[in-house]
Design a protein around this motif. Structure first.
Motif, short mmCIF file in Angstrom:
data_model
loop_
_atom_site.label_atom_id
_atom_site.label_comp_id
_atom_site.label_asym_id
_atom_site.label_seq_id
_atom_site.Cartn_x
_atom_site.Cartn_y
_atom_site.Cartn_z
N THR A 1 3.79 -14.53 -2.31
CA THR A 1 3.59 -15.98 -2.22
C THR A 1 3.85 -16.51 -0.80
OG1 THR A 1 5.82 -16.45 -3.07
CG2 THR A 1 4.00 -16.42 -4.67
N LYS A 2 4.82 -15.95 -0.11
CA LYS A 2 5.10 -16.39 1.26
C LYS A 2 3.93 -16.04 2.18
CE LYS A 2 8.64 -16.62 4.80
NZ LYS A 2 8.60 -18.06 4.95
N SER A 3 3.41 -14.82 2.05
CA SER A 3 2.27 -14.42 2.89
C SER A 3 1.02 -15.21 2.55
CB SER A 3 2.00 -12.92 2.73
OG SER A 3 3.02 -12.19 3.36
N LEU A 4 0.74 -15.38 1.25
CA LEU A 4 -0.47 -16.11 0.86
C LEU A 4 -0.40 -17.58 1.27
CD1 LEU A 4 -1.37 -14.59 -2.63
CD2 LEU A 4 -2.17 -13.91 -0.35
N SER A 5 0.77 -18.19 1.15
CA SER A 5 0.88 -19.59 1.57
C SER A 5 0.70 -19.71 3.08
CB SER A 5 2.19 -20.22 1.11
OG SER A 5 3.30 -19.59 1.72
N THR A 6 1.16 -18.72 3.85
CA THR A 6 0.95 -18.72 5.30
C THR A 6 -0.53 -18.55 5.62
OG1 THR A 6 3.17 -17.81 5.66
CG2 THR A 6 1.60 -17.62 7.48
N LEU A 7 -1.20 -17.62 4.93
CA LEU A 7 -2.63 -17.42 5.15
C LEU A 7 -3.40 -18.70 4.82
CD1 LEU A 7 -3.03 -13.82 3.71
CD2 LEU A 7 -3.07 -14.49 6.13
N LYS A 8 -3.03 -19.35 3.74
CA LYS A 8 -3.67 -20.62 3.35
C LYS A 8 -3.48 -21.66 4.45
CE LYS A 8 -5.09 -23.81 0.27
NZ LYS A 8 -6.48 -24.15 0.42
N ARG A 9 -2.28 -21.74 4.98
CA ARG A 9 -1.99 -22.69 6.07
C ARG A 9 -2.83 -22.36 7.31
NH1 ARG A 9 3.12 -21.81 6.47
NH2 ARG A 9 3.17 -20.90 8.52
N LEU A 10 -3.19 -21.08 7.49
CA LEU A 10 -4.05 -20.67 8.60
C LEU A 10 -5.53 -20.87 8.27
CD1 LEU A 10 -2.14 -17.40 9.58
CD2 LEU A 10 -2.17 -19.57 10.84
N GLU A 11 -5.79 -21.55 7.15
CA GLU A 11 -7.15 -21.90 6.70
C GLU A 11 -7.98 -20.67 6.32
OE1 GLU A 11 -8.92 -24.64 9.47
OE2 GLU A 11 -7.29 -26.07 9.19
N ILE A 12 -7.33 -19.69 5.75
CA ILE A 12 -8.02 -18.52 5.20
C ILE A 12 -8.17 -18.77 3.70
CG2 ILE A 12 -7.86 -16.03 4.80
CD1 ILE A 12 -6.20 -15.89 7.43
N PRO A 13 -9.41 -18.83 3.18
CA PRO A 13 -9.61 -19.24 1.79
C PRO A 13 -9.43 -18.17 0.71
CG PRO A 13 -11.73 -19.02 2.89
CD PRO A 13 -10.67 -18.75 3.93
N HIS A 14 -9.45 -16.89 1.08
CA HIS A 14 -9.38 -15.82 0.09
C HIS A 14 -8.42 -14.72 0.58
CE1 HIS A 14 -13.01 -17.27 -1.98
NE2 HIS A 14 -13.47 -17.52 -0.77
N ALA A 15 -7.89 -13.97 -0.38
CA ALA A 15 -7.06 -12.80 -0.04
C ALA A 15 -7.57 -11.60 -0.82
CB ALA A 15 -5.61 -13.06 -0.38
N ASN A 16 -7.42 -10.43 -0.24
CA ASN A 16 -7.75 -9.21 -0.96
C ASN A 16 -6.76 -8.11 -0.63
OD1 ASN A 16 -8.60 -8.30 1.55
ND2 ASN A 16 -10.47 -7.41 0.78
N LEU A 17 -6.83 -7.06 -1.41
CA LEU A 17 -5.98 -5.88 -1.22
C LEU A 17 -6.64 -4.71 -1.93
CD1 LEU A 17 -4.38 -5.30 -4.15
CD2 LEU A 17 -3.18 -7.34 -3.43
N GLN A 18 -6.13 -3.52 -1.66
CA GLN A 18 -6.58 -2.33 -2.38
C GLN A 18 -5.36 -1.63 -2.95
OE1 GLN A 18 -9.16 0.32 -0.31
NE2 GLN A 18 -10.61 -1.27 0.24
N VAL A 19 -5.58 -1.00 -4.11
CA VAL A 19 -4.50 -0.28 -4.77
C VAL A 19 -5.08 0.93 -5.49
CG1 VAL A 19 -4.60 -1.73 -6.87
CG2 VAL A 19 -2.48 -0.56 -6.28
N VAL A 20 -4.34 2.02 -5.49
CA VAL A 20 -4.75 3.21 -6.23
C VAL A 20 -4.69 2.88 -7.72
CG1 VAL A 20 -4.09 5.60 -6.78
CG2 VAL A 20 -3.97 4.79 -4.43
N SER A 21 -5.75 3.21 -8.44
CA SER A 21 -5.83 2.85 -9.86
C SER A 21 -4.71 3.47 -10.68
CB SER A 21 -7.19 3.27 -10.43
OG SER A 21 -7.34 4.68 -10.36
N GLU A 22 -4.19 4.62 -10.25
CA GLU A 22 -3.10 5.29 -10.98
C GLU A 22 -1.78 4.51 -10.91
OE1 GLU A 22 -2.57 9.36 -9.75
OE2 GLU A 22 -4.73 9.55 -9.49
N ASN A 23 -1.66 3.63 -9.94
CA ASN A 23 -0.43 2.86 -9.77
C ASN A 23 -0.49 1.65 -10.70
OD1 ASN A 23 1.90 1.63 -8.92
ND2 ASN A 23 1.42 1.80 -6.73
N LYS A 24 -0.38 1.93 -11.98
CA LYS A 24 -0.57 0.91 -13.01
C LYS A 24 0.41 -0.26 -12.88
CE LYS A 24 -2.88 4.05 -16.13
NZ LYS A 24 -4.07 4.02 -15.32
N ALA A 25 1.65 0.02 -12.51
CA ALA A 25 2.63 -1.05 -12.34
C ALA A 25 2.18 -2.02 -11.25
CB ALA A 25 4.01 -0.49 -12.03
N ALA A 26 1.64 -1.49 -10.15
CA ALA A 26 1.18 -2.35 -9.06
C ALA A 26 -0.04 -3.16 -9.50
CB ALA A 26 0.85 -1.51 -7.82
#
Length: 190
Positions: free
Chosen positions: A147-172
């Motif tokens: 939430t801290k990173s996304l709110s900072t990105l929003k303040r920098l006028e970035i409208p979307h966020a993405n990430l990648q995760v290994v499908s086996e990492n079910k908890a993530a």
């Protein structure tokens, strides 16, 4: 930062080297409409990224990923050298956002990190890496960092966020879904 190493040594420490096995990865995204930072759990402090903290970022990465499904594909993440290399590469990438990248510590002990960058002409903020050491999990640190990173990105006028995760990492995958991310595509790497 590029190191001149023999291919054998490069593979041993470079987490970006071709994975040792084929992995299915999810690309996940979310819009940055309303993002409100979670409170920092008691007893922890947060610091914005700066190069003097690189070793602490590396230490968190190694401890957090030591027994993680990612290590099965990228064994270099089990070593200090591999994690140093990874953090150097991520922070040297075009669009790296030090203002939206953070380290959390408990006393003098690094506990969690997040690294972000701006991609696609500034339309997306990418979470490059998020890691919480095992003895600091389930304390809300991951939620706080996202939430801290996304709110900072929003303040920098970035409208979307993405990430990648290994499908086996079910908890993530479950965690990122609770944080508003949706699977947008899948891909095989390796």
């Amino acid at each position: 930062m590029t190191l001149s190493l023999s291919p054998k040594i490069q593979f041993a420490i470079d987490p970006f080297a071709t994975p040792t096995r084929e992995t299915l990865r999810f690309s996940m995204h979310r819009k940055l409409e309303c993002v409100f930072p979670e409170p920092l759990p008691e007893g922890y402090s947060v610091m914005k990224y700066n190069p003097a903290l690189q070793r602490s970022f590396s230490a968190v990465t190694r401890h957090a990923f030591y027994n993680n499904p990612e290590v099965q594909s990228y064994p270099g993440m089990k070593t200090r050298e591999g994690c140093d290399f990874l953090i150097n590469e991520l922070t040297d990438m075009d669009g790296f956002q030090p203002d939206a990248s953070f380290l959390i510590a408990r006393g003098k002990n690094p506990a969690a990190i997040i690294l972000t960058r701006r991609i696609a002409g500034g339309v997306f903020g990418e979470i490059q890496l998020i890691a919480v050491t095992p003895n600091n999990r389930r304390n809300g640190l991951g939620q706080y960092l996202i939430t801290k990173s996304l709110s900072t990105l929003k303040r920098l006028e970035i409208p979307h966020a993405n990430l990648q995760v290994v499908s086996e990492n079910k908890a993530a995958v479950v965690f990122f879904r609770t944080m508003g991310f949706q699977v947008s595509s899948t891909g095989t790497y390796g």
